[in-house]
Design a protein around this motif. Structure first.
Motif, short mmCIF file in Angstrom:
data_model
loop_
_atom_site.label_atom_id
_atom_site.label_comp_id
_atom_site.label_asym_id
_atom_site.label_seq_id
_atom_site.Cartn_x
_atom_site.Cartn_y
_atom_site.Cartn_z
N VAL A 1 -31.61 31.27 9.61
CA VAL A 1 -30.45 30.88 10.43
C VAL A 1 -29.19 30.81 9.57
N LEU A 2 -29.33 30.23 8.36
CA LEU A 2 -28.18 30.12 7.45
C LEU A 2 -27.66 31.50 7.04
N VAL A 3 -28.56 32.39 6.72
CA VAL A 3 -28.16 33.76 6.33
C VAL A 3 -27.45 34.44 7.49
N LEU A 4 -27.96 34.28 8.71
CA LEU A 4 -27.34 34.89 9.88
C LEU A 4 -25.94 34.33 10.10
N TYR A 5 -25.77 33.01 9.93
CA TYR A 5 -24.46 32.38 10.10
C TYR A 5 -23.46 32.91 9.07
N VAL A 6 -23.91 33.00 7.80
CA VAL A 6 -23.03 33.53 6.75
C VAL A 6 -22.63 34.97 7.04
N PHE A 7 -23.57 35.76 7.54
CA PHE A 7 -23.29 37.16 7.87
C PHE A 7 -22.24 37.26 8.97
N ILE A 8 -22.40 36.45 10.03
CA ILE A 8 -21.44 36.47 11.14
C ILE A 8 -20.06 36.02 10.67
N LEU A 9 -20.03 34.96 9.83
CA LEU A 9 -18.76 34.46 9.31
C LEU A 9 -18.06 35.50 8.45
N THR A 10 -18.84 36.17 7.59
CA THR A 10 -18.28 37.22 6.73
C THR A 10 -17.73 38.37 7.56
N LEU A 11 -18.46 38.74 8.61
CA LEU A 11 -18.03 39.83 9.48
C LEU A 11 -16.72 39.47 10.18
N ALA A 12 -16.61 38.22 10.66
CA ALA A 12 -15.38 37.78 11.34
C ALA A 12 -14.19 37.77 10.40
N VAL A 13 -14.41 37.28 9.17
CA VAL A 13 -13.32 37.25 8.18
C VAL A 13 -12.88 38.67 7.83
N GLY A 14 -13.84 39.56 7.72
CA GLY A 14 -13.53 40.94 7.40
C GLY A 14 -12.69 41.60 8.48
N ILE A 15 -13.03 41.33 9.74
CA ILE A 15 -12.26 41.90 10.86
C ILE A 15 -10.83 41.36 10.85
N LYS A 16 -10.69 40.04 10.59
CA LYS A 16 -9.36 39.43 10.56
C LYS A 16 -8.51 40.01 9.44
N ILE A 17 -9.11 40.17 8.26
CA ILE A 17 -8.37 40.75 7.13
C ILE A 17 -7.93 42.17 7.46
N SER A 18 -8.79 42.92 8.13
CA SER A 18 -8.46 44.29 8.51
C SER A 18 -7.27 44.32 9.47
N GLN A 19 -7.26 43.37 10.43
CA GLN A 19 -6.15 43.31 11.38
C GLN A 19 -4.84 42.97 10.68
N VAL A 20 -4.89 42.00 9.76
CA VAL A 20 -3.68 41.63 9.02
C VAL A 20 -3.17 42.79 8.19
N SER A 21 -4.08 43.51 7.55
CA SER A 21 -3.69 44.67 6.74
C SER A 21 -3.02 45.73 7.60
N GLN A 22 -3.54 45.93 8.82
CA GLN A 22 -2.95 46.92 9.71
C GLN A 22 -1.56 46.51 10.16
N ASP A 23 -1.39 45.19 10.43
CA ASP A 23 -0.06 44.69 10.82
C ASP A 23 0.95 44.89 9.71
N VAL A 24 0.52 44.60 8.46
CA VAL A 24 1.42 44.79 7.32
C VAL A 24 1.79 46.26 7.17
N ALA A 25 0.80 47.14 7.34
CA ALA A 25 1.07 48.58 7.24
C ALA A 25 2.04 49.03 8.31
N ASP A 26 1.89 48.50 9.53
CA ASP A 26 2.80 48.86 10.62
C ASP A 26 4.22 48.41 10.33
N LEU A 27 4.36 47.20 9.75
CA LEU A 27 5.69 46.71 9.42
C LEU A 27 6.34 47.55 8.34
N ARG A 28 5.55 47.99 7.38
CA ARG A 28 6.10 48.84 6.31
C ARG A 28 6.57 50.18 6.85
N LEU A 29 5.90 50.66 7.89
CA LEU A 29 6.26 51.95 8.47
C LEU A 29 7.48 51.87 9.36
N SER A 30 7.89 50.64 9.76
CA SER A 30 9.04 50.49 10.65
C SER A 30 10.04 49.49 10.09
#
Length: 233
Positions: free
Chosen positions: A40-69
């Motif tokens: 259960v602990l491993v599954l929780y850590v995996f889900i948390l890591t996945l969520a953090v990764g998605i959030k970081i990806s979204q922030v990176s995309q927003d920064v890239a969009d701002l640089r392009l405009s």
């Protein structure tokens, strides 16, 4: 009686063997619980890591969009007054005007915070290389209405030199400009000893947030608006 007899004649080795089996069984149950908790602990850590990764990806995309405009952050260099209601327009800018003046189309405007009689106000504008403001059309009136800071009337460059004959201080033909008098104005209020021969932006604000014209006694003191040419002219 049979069970009592059985217990009585059970050998020590058998009892030890029985206890060992019980300990092994309990130990196995504990291990299974630990494995389940670990899973259960491993599954929780995996889900948390996945969520953090998605959030970081979204922030990176927003920064890239701002640089392009980069234009998103550019301050407006000119006023855009023709295609929007003046209360929603871009704030005035200094542009090619001197400090404390604002730019609109081909002119610079200065609004006083002190009060003067009409003649003194015009003299002060001339000393600044300008004249009292000449309001040519509704768009210019809207601009002036949107920048004035005081809730009072403001002298403009409109004067009645002969009864019923209004003129602009810069020589502009009064008949060629829009006549933007407030309701019931000019009324040349006869209560005033000196009459009402000078024009001003009225303190009264209309529903469209405009300050229309009013005639007033030239010897009264009001703030005023000067109009001149940009520094490059």
């Amino acid at each position: 009686m049979e069970s009592v007899s059985y217990d009585r004649f059970t050998t020590p080795e058998a009892e030890i063997n029985h206890m060992g089996q019980k300990l092994l069984y309990d130990s196995g149950r504990q291990n299974r619980k630990m494995y389940i908790l670990y899973g259960v602990l491993v599954l929780y850590v995996f889900i948390l890591t996945l969520a953090v990764g998605i959030k970081i990806s979204q922030v990176s995309q927003d920064v890239a969009d701002l640089r392009l405009s980069p234009k998103t952050f550019e301050a407006p260099q000119t006023l855009q007054f023709e295609h929007a209601h003046f209360s929603e327009r871009v704030m005035p800018v200094q542009g090619p005007c001197q400090e404390n003046w604002v730019f609109y189309k081909d002119s610079c405007y200065f609004q006083s915070l002190t009060k003067k009689k009409w003649q003194s106000a015009e003299k002060n504008c001339v000393e600044k290389g300008s004249h009292l403001a000449v309001v040519n059309d509704l768009a210019e009136l809207d601009f002036l209405s949107s920048i004035v800071k005081l809730s009072e009337s403001y002298w403009i460059g409109l004067v009645e030199k002969e009864e019923g004959e209004w003129t602009w201080v810069d020589g502009t033909d009064y008949s060629t400009t829009e006549h933007l008098w407030d309701v019931g104005q000019p009324d040349d209020w006869d209560v005033r000893v000196n009459g009402e021969d000078c024009g001003q932006l009225h303190a009264r604000i209309t529903e469209e947030r405009r300050r229309l014209w009013n005639d007033a006694d030239c010897t009264l003191s009001y703030p005023y608006i000067c109009e001149g040419k940009p520094k490059s002219h």
